[in-house]
Design an enzyme around this catalytic site. Structure first.
Site, mmCIF file in Angstrom:
data_model
loop_
_atom_site.group_PDB
_atom_site.id
_atom_site.type_symbol
_atom_site.label_atom_id
_atom_site.label_comp_id
_atom_site.label_asym_id
_atom_site.label_seq_id
_atom_site.Cartn_x
_atom_site.Cartn_y
_atom_site.Cartn_z
ATOM 1 N N ASP A 33 -26.380 51.008 -32.496
ATOM 2 C CA ASP A 33 -27.688 50.346 -32.488
ATOM 3 C C ASP A 33 -28.174 49.984 -31.088
ATOM 4 O O ASP A 33 -27.387 49.864 -30.150
ATOM 5 C CB ASP A 33 -27.605 49.052 -33.313
ATOM 6 C CG ASP A 33 -27.709 49.316 -34.798
ATOM 7 O OD1 ASP A 33 -27.493 50.472 -35.218
ATOM 8 O OD2 ASP A 33 -28.010 48.364 -35.550
ATOM 9 N N ASP A 34 -29.471 49.777 -31.011
ATOM 10 C CA ASP A 34 -30.170 49.205 -29.840
ATOM 11 C C ASP A 34 -30.309 50.157 -28.660
ATOM 12 O O ASP A 34 -30.702 49.748 -27.572
ATOM 13 C CB ASP A 34 -29.486 47.925 -29.309
ATOM 14 C CG ASP A 34 -29.180 46.911 -30.392
ATOM 15 O OD1 ASP A 34 -29.790 46.994 -31.475
ATOM 16 O OD2 ASP A 34 -28.331 46.029 -30.161
ATOM 17 N N HIS A 71 -35.075 51.577 -35.057
ATOM 18 C CA HIS A 71 -34.529 50.212 -35.019
ATOM 19 C C HIS A 71 -35.530 49.269 -34.343
ATOM 20 O O HIS A 71 -35.135 48.351 -33.633
ATOM 21 C CB HIS A 71 -33.184 50.243 -34.272
ATOM 22 C CG HIS A 71 -32.360 48.993 -34.376
ATOM 23 N ND1 HIS A 71 -32.047 48.380 -35.562
ATOM 24 C CD2 HIS A 71 -31.759 48.224 -33.414
ATOM 25 C CE1 HIS A 71 -31.299 47.304 -35.323
ATOM 26 N NE2 HIS A 71 -31.124 47.178 -34.040
ATOM 27 N N HIS A 120 -37.024 44.863 -30.960
ATOM 28 C CA HIS A 120 -35.960 44.129 -31.632
ATOM 29 C C HIS A 120 -36.331 42.720 -32.111
ATOM 30 O O HIS A 120 -35.527 41.777 -31.996
ATOM 31 C CB HIS A 120 -34.713 44.040 -30.727
ATOM 32 C CG HIS A 120 -33.413 44.064 -31.496
ATOM 33 N ND1 HIS A 120 -32.807 42.914 -31.962
ATOM 34 C CD2 HIS A 120 -32.615 45.079 -31.881
ATOM 35 C CE1 HIS A 120 -31.692 43.243 -32.586
ATOM 36 N NE2 HIS A 120 -31.555 44.553 -32.555
ATOM 37 N N TYR A 178 -31.091 43.158 -36.610
ATOM 38 C CA TYR A 178 -30.142 42.207 -37.227
ATOM 39 C C TYR A 178 -29.817 42.582 -38.686
ATOM 40 O O TYR A 178 -29.192 41.812 -39.407
ATOM 41 C CB TYR A 178 -30.667 40.766 -37.171
ATOM 42 C CG TYR A 178 -31.235 40.393 -35.823
ATOM 43 C CD1 TYR A 178 -30.398 40.123 -34.742
ATOM 44 C CD2 TYR A 178 -32.614 40.353 -35.617
ATOM 45 C CE1 TYR A 178 -30.920 39.827 -33.492
ATOM 46 C CE2 TYR A 178 -33.150 40.055 -34.367
ATOM 47 C CZ TYR A 178 -32.290 39.790 -33.306
ATOM 48 O OH TYR A 178 -32.811 39.509 -32.069
ATOM 49 N N HIS A 196 -22.381 49.572 -31.038
ATOM 50 C CA HIS A 196 -23.472 49.542 -30.042
ATOM 51 C C HIS A 196 -23.098 50.377 -28.832
ATOM 52 O O HIS A 196 -22.016 50.168 -28.261
ATOM 53 C CB HIS A 196 -23.749 48.093 -29.612
ATOM 54 C CG HIS A 196 -24.147 47.203 -30.754
ATOM 55 N ND1 HIS A 196 -23.220 46.574 -31.554
ATOM 56 C CD2 HIS A 196 -25.354 46.875 -31.240
ATOM 57 C CE1 HIS A 196 -23.860 45.882 -32.493
ATOM 58 N NE2 HIS A 196 -25.157 46.049 -32.331
HETATM 59 ZN ZN LIG Z 1 -29.985 45.749 -33.067
#
Ligand SMILES: [Zn+2]
Length: 257
Positions: A63-64, A113, A117, A154, A207
């Site tokens: 993610d991210d 995503h 965020h 999240y 991540h």
């Molecule tokens: Zn995230």
């Protein structure tokens, strides 16, 4: 009734409707002509897709990103012939488009995503829409494809988030377990936790901005493959779920009715 329940009902109806097999006249299948040797050779060289009904599958998700260690991670995935799913943050797609292009080219899956965020459950639908759309556009520009899966920041979603996801034709993908990499930031702890929560058809949260995750990956992948896991994309795992736009998987707590 929840969206998930109604789609489950829809699946049930479809199944019933398709059940009366014998009534349907079947066209006899012609015996296929033997294929020329050249074609057979080609087919053997080409990889057959992994069938998660036949083998033990696991999806690693990052993610991210793309994070700054994405290039090293992609090298490792390539070396071990593993596939992953990247839930990308639009602002970093803009910053590091070459990684996104490479992810798609090398057979990984890219998901949405958000752009910056935020917690989607605290936003108005128009703002959620904007976050999703901007990321769709950035990925399209970087790699020529549009994500088909949404993972809200999240992992937080409610019926409003689900409705907006449905507008984009996307199911919501959460995870079955986390590696806790953002918390421990320790190679051994990340490996230990991931191996402890790995399970057939699992979806693991990781991540690629955590350096220790990327450092842990060669040994972790080797161990997982040694345990018989095929590392595949999320779409490979959820293929049998028949997820509809707006459905969430795995179903978050409290979503049942
Ligand atoms: Zn995230």
């Amino acid at each position: 009734m929840s969206r998930q329940t109604s789609s489950l009902l829809a699946i049930a109806v479809v199944t019933v409707a398709l059940t009366p097999g014998p009534a349907l006249a079947r066209t006899p299948t012609p015996t296929p002509a033997p294929k020329p040797a050249v074609t057979a050779k080609k087919t053997a060289a080409k990889k057959t897709p992994v069938d998660c009904e036949q083998v033990k599958c696991l999806a690693l998700t990052f993610d991210d990103g793309p994070g700054k260690y994405a290039g090293t991670l992609l090298d490792t995935l390539k070396k071990y012939d593993a596939k992953a799913t990247f839930f990308l943050e639009g602002q970093y797609v803009k910053a590091r488009p070459a990684y996104v292009k490479r992810m798609v080219k090398e057979g990984h899956e890219v998901g949405n995503h958000s752009y910056t965020h935020p917690d989607f459950t605290k936003l108005e639908p128009a703002a959620i829409r904007n976050e999703i759309q901007k990321t769709q556009d950035a990925v399209k520009q970087a790699a020529g494809v549009e994500p088909k899966l949404l993972r809200p920041p999240y992992g937080l979603a409610d019926i409003q988030v689900s409705d907006v996801a449905a507008e984009f034709g996307m199911p919501i993908i959460i995870w079955t377990a986390g590696s806790r990499d953002w918390d421990t930031k320790n190679v051994d702890a990340i490996k230990k936790q991931t191996l402890a929560v790995a399970q057939q058809d699992g979806i693991i949260l990781m991540h690629d901005w955590v350096k220790q995750t990327v450092d842990a990956m060669p040994s972790l992948i080797k161990t997982l493959q040694g345990k018989g896991y095929h590392l595949v994309t999320v779409s490979d795992i959820v293929k049998r779920q028949n997820l509809q736009p707006g459905d969430a998987f795995p179903l978050p707590e409290g979503w049942e009715n």
